[in-house]
Motif scaffolding. Structure first.
Motif, short mmCIF file in Angstrom:
data_model
loop_
_atom_site.label_atom_id
_atom_site.label_comp_id
_atom_site.label_asym_id
_atom_site.label_seq_id
_atom_site.Cartn_x
_atom_site.Cartn_y
_atom_site.Cartn_z
N MET A 19 1.22 -1.02 0.15
CA MET A 19 -0.29 0.27 -0.16
C MET A 19 0.95 1.65 0.30
N VAL A 20 1.90 1.15 0.77
CA VAL A 20 3.18 2.62 0.69
C VAL A 20 3.70 2.56 -0.50
N LEU A 21 3.45 1.69 -1.29
CA LEU A 21 4.31 1.68 -2.40
C LEU A 21 3.87 1.97 -3.71
N GLU A 22 2.90 1.38 -3.67
CA GLU A 22 1.09 2.32 -4.55
C GLU A 22 0.92 3.73 -3.72
N GLU A 23 1.01 4.30 -3.02
CA GLU A 23 0.72 5.62 -3.03
C GLU A 23 2.15 6.39 -3.70
N MET A 24 3.09 5.79 -3.45
CA MET A 24 4.65 6.59 -3.45
C MET A 24 4.77 6.63 -5.16
N GLN A 25 4.20 5.14 -5.91
CA GLN A 25 3.93 5.20 -7.87
C GLN A 25 3.24 6.40 -7.85
N HIS A 26 1.61 6.66 -6.72
CA HIS A 26 0.81 8.50 -7.40
C HIS A 26 2.38 9.11 -7.79
N LEU A 27 2.79 9.22 -6.84
CA LEU A 27 3.92 10.72 -6.83
C LEU A 27 4.98 10.21 -7.78
N VAL A 28 5.61 9.98 -8.41
CA VAL A 28 6.63 10.20 -9.16
C VAL A 28 6.53 9.01 -9.85
N VAL A 29 6.80 9.86 -11.24
CA VAL A 29 6.65 9.01 -12.35
C VAL A 29 8.00 8.79 -13.07
N GLU A 30 8.47 8.07 -14.53
CA GLU A 30 9.72 8.49 -14.91
C GLU A 30 9.99 8.89 -14.82
N ALA A 31 12.05 8.81 -14.47
CA ALA A 31 12.46 10.44 -14.47
C ALA A 31 13.41 10.03 -15.94
N GLU A 32 13.29 11.93 -16.46
CA GLU A 32 13.69 11.99 -17.49
C GLU A 32 15.38 12.04 -17.90
#
Length: 329
Positions: free
Chosen positions: A316-329
């Motif tokens: 659940m923590v990982l999923e919450e974090m994934q809402h905040l990060v996208v693949e870096a350029e």
């Protein structure tokens, strides 16, 4: 206002607590300064808070070290220092003392015994204060809003709920001198330390989140004080990727600038989480004390706070974090 500016020239704010507690009080200090622009405002606090006063000199003019008192856990009690402190308090002749320490148990009576002026703030069952300058200590709400409510009781209007964290030019330069191999918004700060081991999320969990960010193209920077080297080393050793380990190499202002320029902060619920709120840096905050409603950032879109005492679900923590990060350029 209940206490007119022309009659309040010297104000003391009693809040002898740590960094996160102090940052949550900044909106109240901002409102206080706006209400009493000509007053001399003094913080009564722990020794470290002299630097807080320097950083927030727009709101606070001076600092007096509060030496501790029986029943307060933040520092040992020294009777000789207490005698000197209580004498100085009477000599200062503050027009107003704001009790912003807590619900009033212990400290309300203490302040009454050493004050020559008006006291205002919080009370609760067992330490009731007569008159209309005290309010019942509100439970179950944000620490930020709690102190704004107390000031509103005095007729002081709020000036917003945003946190602040000023950073000096010297601190920016100090960080530049480290020549870190990172670009702005292309790295993630991981700060696993906290006061007391019981408030620290397992290092393996921090390492797993950090590796996930690294897989998505972000450089990882691990931060912490020298005293937190044991836990930061555990995080670094458990990571599959190689982070930049800045443990013990930065002051508070440098960490503030790091967080400001980061794509994300991952931390326990501690002082740095409030710096992220102040700099509007997205964050994942693990609440280990069971009081997320009190300490979590108010912006729940930008900051994801997980109450680990109620739901120990790493996915659940990982999923919450994934809402905040996208693949870096």
């Amino acid at each position: 206002m209940k206490l007119k500016p022309e009659t309040v020239r010297k104000i003391a704010v009693f809040r002898a607590l740590q960094l996160g507690d102090m940052l949550c009080a900044v909106p109240a200090l901002r409102a206080l300064r706006a209400a009493y622009p000509a007053a001399h405002i003094t913080l009564l606090g722990l020794p470290w808070a002299a630097s807080f006063v320097s950083r927030f000199s727009a709101y606070i003019d001076s600092f007096i070290h509060f030496p501790g008192y029986p029943g307060l856990p933040e520092q040992p009690f020294n009777e000789r220092e207490w005698t000197n402190f209580s004498q100085r308090m009477k000599q200062e002749n503050f027009d107003l003392i704001l009790q912003m320490q807590g619900n009033g148990s212990i400290v309300n009576e203490m302040l009454q015994n050493i004050s020559t002026g008006v006291i205002a703030g919080f009370h609760s069952a067992g330490n009731y204060m007569p008159g209309d300058l005290f309010i019942q200590y509100p439970a179950g709400i944000s620490e930020i809003l709690r102190h704004l409510l107390m000031l509103e009781n005095l007729g002081i209007s709020q000036r917003g709920t945003d946190l602040e964290f000023p950073i000096t030019d010297t601190e920016v330069k100090n960080l530049e001198l480290l020549n870190l191999p990172v670009k702005i918004k292309n790295y993630v700060c991981v700060h696993p330390g906290s006061r007391g081991s019981w408030r620290q999320w397992p290092p393996a969990n921090f390492a797993s989140l950090a590796d996930h960010c690294a897989e998505n193209g972000y450089q990882i920077i691990v931060t912490g004080t020298r005293e937190e080297a044991t836990i930061t080393r555990q995080v670094v050793n458990r990571m599959s990727y190689s982070p930049v380990d800045l443990t013990g190499q930065t002051g508070l202002g440098e960490i503030g600038q790091l967080i400001k320029d980061a794509a994300l902060l991952i931390s326990n619920c501690t002082g740095v989480s409030h710096i992220a709120a102040a700099t509007k840096t997205p964050s994942v905050v693990i609440s280990m004390d069971g009081e997320p409603e009190r300490w979590a950032p108010l912006d729940t879109t930008l900051h994801k706070t997980i109450d680990w005492t109620k739901n120990q679900d790493f996915d659940m923590v990982l999923e919450e974090m994934q809402h905040l990060v996208v693949e870096a350029e």
